[in-house]
Design an enzyme around this catalytic site. Sequence first.
Site, PDB file in Angstrom:
ATOM      1  N   GLY A 238       0.769  -1.244   0.000  1.00 22.32           N
ATOM      2  CA  GLY A 238       0.000   0.000   0.000  1.00 22.32           C
ATOM      3  C   GLY A 238       0.791   1.279   0.000  1.00 22.32           C
ATOM      4  O   GLY A 238       0.220   2.347  -0.250  1.00 22.32           O
ATOM      5  N   PRO A 271       4.953  -4.906  -0.238  1.00 22.94           N
ATOM      6  CA  PRO A 271       4.953  -3.761  -1.156  1.00 22.94           C
ATOM      7  C   PRO A 271       5.061  -4.197  -2.611  1.00 22.94           C
ATOM      8  O   PRO A 271       5.820  -5.113  -2.938  1.00 22.94           O
ATOM      9  CB  PRO A 271       6.202  -2.979  -0.739  1.00 22.94           C
ATOM     10  CG  PRO A 271       7.123  -4.010  -0.176  1.00 22.94           C
ATOM     11  CD  PRO A 271       6.252  -5.074   0.450  1.00 22.94           C
ATOM     12  N   ARG A 273       3.885  -1.611  -5.664  1.00 22.81           N
ATOM     13  CA  ARG A 273       4.110  -0.353  -6.370  1.00 22.81           C
ATOM     14  C   ARG A 273       5.396   0.352  -5.917  1.00 22.81           C
ATOM     15  O   ARG A 273       6.137   0.886  -6.740  1.00 22.81           O
ATOM     16  CB  ARG A 273       2.903   0.556  -6.114  1.00 22.81           C
ATOM     17  CG  ARG A 273       2.886   1.804  -6.962  1.00 22.81           C
ATOM     18  CD  ARG A 273       1.791   2.762  -6.484  1.00 22.81           C
ATOM     19  NE  ARG A 273       0.540   2.133  -6.196  1.00 22.81           N
ATOM     20  CZ  ARG A 273      -0.499   2.064  -7.043  1.00 22.81           C
ATOM     21  NH1 ARG A 273      -0.411   2.613  -8.221  1.00 22.81           N
ATOM     22  NH2 ARG A 273      -1.616   1.468  -6.674  1.00 22.81           N
ATOM     23  N   ARG A 309      -4.044   2.452 -16.526  1.00 23.98           N
ATOM     24  CA  ARG A 309      -4.300   3.239 -15.311  1.00 23.98           C
ATOM     25  C   ARG A 309      -4.988   4.589 -15.578  1.00 23.98           C
ATOM     26  O   ARG A 309      -5.918   4.943 -14.867  1.00 23.98           O
ATOM     27  CB  ARG A 309      -3.011   3.442 -14.510  1.00 23.98           C
ATOM     28  CG  ARG A 309      -2.322   2.131 -14.109  1.00 23.98           C
ATOM     29  CD  ARG A 309      -1.223   2.322 -13.068  1.00 23.98           C
ATOM     30  NE  ARG A 309      -1.788   2.667 -11.780  1.00 23.98           N
ATOM     31  CZ  ARG A 309      -1.810   3.876 -11.282  1.00 23.98           C
ATOM     32  NH1 ARG A 309      -1.275   4.883 -11.946  1.00 23.98           N
ATOM     33  NH2 ARG A 309      -2.379   4.100 -10.122  1.00 23.98           N
ATOM     34  N   TYR A 313      -8.530   4.516 -13.685  1.00 23.69           N
ATOM     35  CA  TYR A 313      -8.582   5.234 -12.398  1.00 23.69           C
ATOM     36  C   TYR A 313      -8.487   6.741 -12.570  1.00 23.69           C
ATOM     37  O   TYR A 313      -8.397   7.454 -11.563  1.00 23.69           O
ATOM     38  CB  TYR A 313      -7.416   4.814 -11.497  1.00 23.69           C
ATOM     39  CG  TYR A 313      -7.183   3.336 -11.367  1.00 23.69           C
ATOM     40  CD1 TYR A 313      -8.102   2.526 -10.697  1.00 23.69           C
ATOM     41  CD2 TYR A 313      -6.039   2.746 -11.893  1.00 23.69           C
ATOM     42  CE1 TYR A 313      -7.870   1.165 -10.567  1.00 23.69           C
ATOM     43  CE2 TYR A 313      -5.811   1.383 -11.759  1.00 23.69           C
ATOM     44  CZ  TYR A 313      -6.728   0.605 -11.111  1.00 23.69           C
ATOM     45  OH  TYR A 313      -6.504  -0.732 -10.979  1.00 23.69           O
ATOM     46  N   CYS A 340     -10.448   2.434 -30.471  1.00 25.90           N
ATOM     47  CA  CYS A 340     -11.747   3.024 -30.771  1.00 25.90           C
ATOM     48  C   CYS A 340     -12.568   3.212 -29.506  1.00 25.90           C
ATOM     49  O   CYS A 340     -13.598   2.556 -29.306  1.00 25.90           O
ATOM     50  CB  CYS A 340     -12.494   2.127 -31.755  1.00 25.90           C
ATOM     51  SG  CYS A 340     -11.500   1.835 -33.206  1.00 25.90           S
TER      52      CYS A 340
HETATM   53  N1  LLP Z   1      -1.048  -7.144  -0.836  1.00 22.00           N
HETATM   54  C1  LLP Z   1      -2.315  -7.320  -1.224  1.00 22.00           C
HETATM   55  C2  LLP Z   1      -3.152  -8.313  -0.540  1.00 22.00           C
HETATM   56  C3  LLP Z   1      -2.843  -6.540  -2.287  1.00 22.00           C
HETATM   57  O1  LLP Z   1      -4.112  -6.717  -2.661  1.00 22.00           O
HETATM   58  C4  LLP Z   1      -2.013  -5.604  -2.945  1.00 22.00           C
HETATM   59  C5  LLP Z   1      -2.510  -4.793  -4.063  1.00 22.00           C
HETATM   60  C6  LLP Z   1      -0.678  -5.474  -2.502  1.00 22.00           C
HETATM   61  C7  LLP Z   1      -0.239  -6.245  -1.437  1.00 22.00           C
HETATM   62  C8  LLP Z   1       0.291  -4.504  -3.127  1.00 22.00           C
HETATM   63  O2  LLP Z   1      -0.113  -3.193  -2.955  1.00 22.00           O
HETATM   64  P1  LLP Z   1       0.874  -2.006  -3.375  1.00 22.00           P
HETATM   65  O3  LLP Z   1       2.052  -2.043  -2.432  1.00 22.00           O
HETATM   66  O4  LLP Z   1       1.270  -2.213  -4.768  1.00 22.00           O
HETATM   67  O5  LLP Z   1       0.053  -0.789  -3.168  1.00 22.00           O
HETATM   68  N2  LLP Z   1      -4.122  -1.750 -10.257  1.00 22.00           N
HETATM   69  C9  LLP Z   1      -4.120  -0.732  -9.216  1.00 22.00           C
HETATM   70  C10 LLP Z   1      -3.549  -1.241  -7.909  1.00 22.00           C
HETATM   71  C11 LLP Z   1      -4.253  -2.475  -7.371  1.00 22.00           C
HETATM   72  C12 LLP Z   1      -3.685  -2.975  -6.088  1.00 22.00           C
HETATM   73  C13 LLP Z   1      -4.244  -4.305  -5.716  1.00 22.00           C
HETATM   74  N3  LLP Z   1      -3.696  -4.890  -4.540  1.00 22.00           N
HETATM   75  C14 LLP Z   1      -3.359   0.495  -9.731  1.00 22.00           C
HETATM   76  O6  LLP Z   1      -2.880   0.476 -10.862  1.00 22.00           O
HETATM   77  O7  LLP Z   1      -3.258   1.490  -9.018  1.00 22.00           O
END
Ligand code: LLP
Length: 413
Positions: A238, A271, A273, A309, A313, A340
Site C-alpha cells: 500500500g 509492497p 508499487r 491506469r 482510475y 476506438c
Molecule cells: N497485498 C495485497 C493483498 C494486495 O491486494 C495488494 C494490491 C498489494 C499487497 C500490493 O499493494 P501495493 O504495495 O502495490 O500498493 N491496479 C491498481 C492497484 C491495485 C492494487 C491491488 N492490490 C493500480 O494500478 O493502481
Amino acid sequence: MSFSYQGQTLHADSVGITDLMASYGSPLYVYSRSDIENNWREFDAAFGAHPHLICYAVKANSNIAVLNVLAKIGAGFDIVSIGELARVLAAGADASKCVFSGVAKTTQEIERGLEVGIRCFNVESAAELERIEQVAARLNVQAPISIRVNPNVDAKTHPYISTGLKGNKFGVDIDDAIDLYQQAHHSQYLNVQGLDCHIGSQLTDVTPLLDALDKVLELVVKLNNQGIAIAHLDLGGGVGIRYDNEDTIDINTYIDTIVKKVGNLEVILEPGRAIVGNAGVFITQVEFLKQNSDKSFAIVDGAMNDLLRPTLYGAYHQVLPVNENAQGLDAHWDLVGPICETGDFLAKDRKLSLTEGDYLAIMSAGAYGFGMSSNYNSRPRVAEVMVSDNQHHLIRKRETIQDLFNTETLIND
Ligand code: LLP
C-alpha cells in the site's frame, strides 16, 4: 532516480532511450534493475535486526526477470494465483518465502501451495478456511495460515483500490476473526502462523496504516489471552509513490514506528508499487498531431490496452519528451491512443512541444502497467526491456500478429 537526462536525451541508467527504441521498437516498457533493487533494499534495511520478510507483491509487475532480480537479493513474494506461484518458482524464488493472498483460492491452488511448501495462506473467509482445511486433510499435512482481517479503516485512496472498509469484499470482519482463529487453532490440519491485513494501495498518508496496525495489535493480545500464539504480523502493501507532486510515506519512519509497536513479532510487508512503480517507464511515439478549434490531440502508438491506469482510475502519469530540447508545435496536448474508445488516453492537457515521430516517456509506469495490459483491438502486447548500468536485456519479446490468435480455432463444418 535512474531515469534522467544525459546530454539532451532521457536515459535509463546509462543507456539512451533513443538507442533502446532503435533496437526494440515502439511502444516499449523499460525498467531499471538498480532502482528495483534499491527500492526493495530500502524496506529491508529499515527493519535492521528486527525479524521481517519483505514479500514483493507480484501483481504489480510479474515479469520473471523482475522476480529474478528480487529473488537474488533475498526477497519473499506475495502471490495471488497459481500462475504467480509458477512465475516466482520459475524465477528462482524460495517457496518458503511466499505468502499466498487472494479472496478465492481454488482447490488446485491450495494443493499446489501445500505441495511446494509456501510460507503461509492469507485466508479471507470462513468458507476459504474450510476449503484449505479439507485439502490439507486429504493430503494429510498441516496448512500454515493467517486470517486477513478487515479493520474497517479508510485508506483515503481511489475507491477501486481501497480494501479495508466494511463494504469491501476483502478479509474477515475484525470482530468475527476470533471465532475463526479458535476454529483453526483446534484443527489438526491447520497451523496458525500469523495475522494479516491490507487496507489499500497508493496510500500517501501513513495514518490509516498505523490505525490498522493498532487494531490488529489489539486482536493479537486478545488471541494470546485465549492461548492462540501469533508468530508474525503481515501488514500488506500500500505504500504510495510520487506520480506528480503528492506527499509520500517516509518508509524509514513508517517501519520504525511498526518496530516500536510490535514487540518481538516478526513483520511481513507486501509492497508492490513502491518497489517497481518508479523503476519503470512506458515509451510511446507520436504518430499524428491533430488540432481542432477546441483541442490538440497527439495520437500516439501506445494505448489504454498497454497502460490502463489513466483510463481506469483517472490516474496521472508525468509525460517527458525523450529529447529534452525537442522543438515542435507548442500546445496543451491530450495524448490519445489508436483504440476506438473515447476513454483511450494516456494523459490530458500536457504542455509539450511536439513533432510527429517524437518519443515520449510516460513516467512511473513500472507498477500495474504491463501486468494490466491486454490485446484489446487485437494489438500485440509490447516488449519489455531491463537496463542494468550500461547493459540492456530484452525480458519479454513483443508479441507477433500470429500470437494474437494462435490459440483460437475455426469451426470446421
Ligand atoms: N497485498 C495485497 C493483498 C494486495 O491486494 C495488494 C494490491 C498489494 C499487497 C500490493 O499493494 P501495493 O504495495 O502495490 O500498493 N491496479 C491498481 C492497484 C491495485 C492494487 C491491488 N492490490 C493500480 O494500478 O493502481
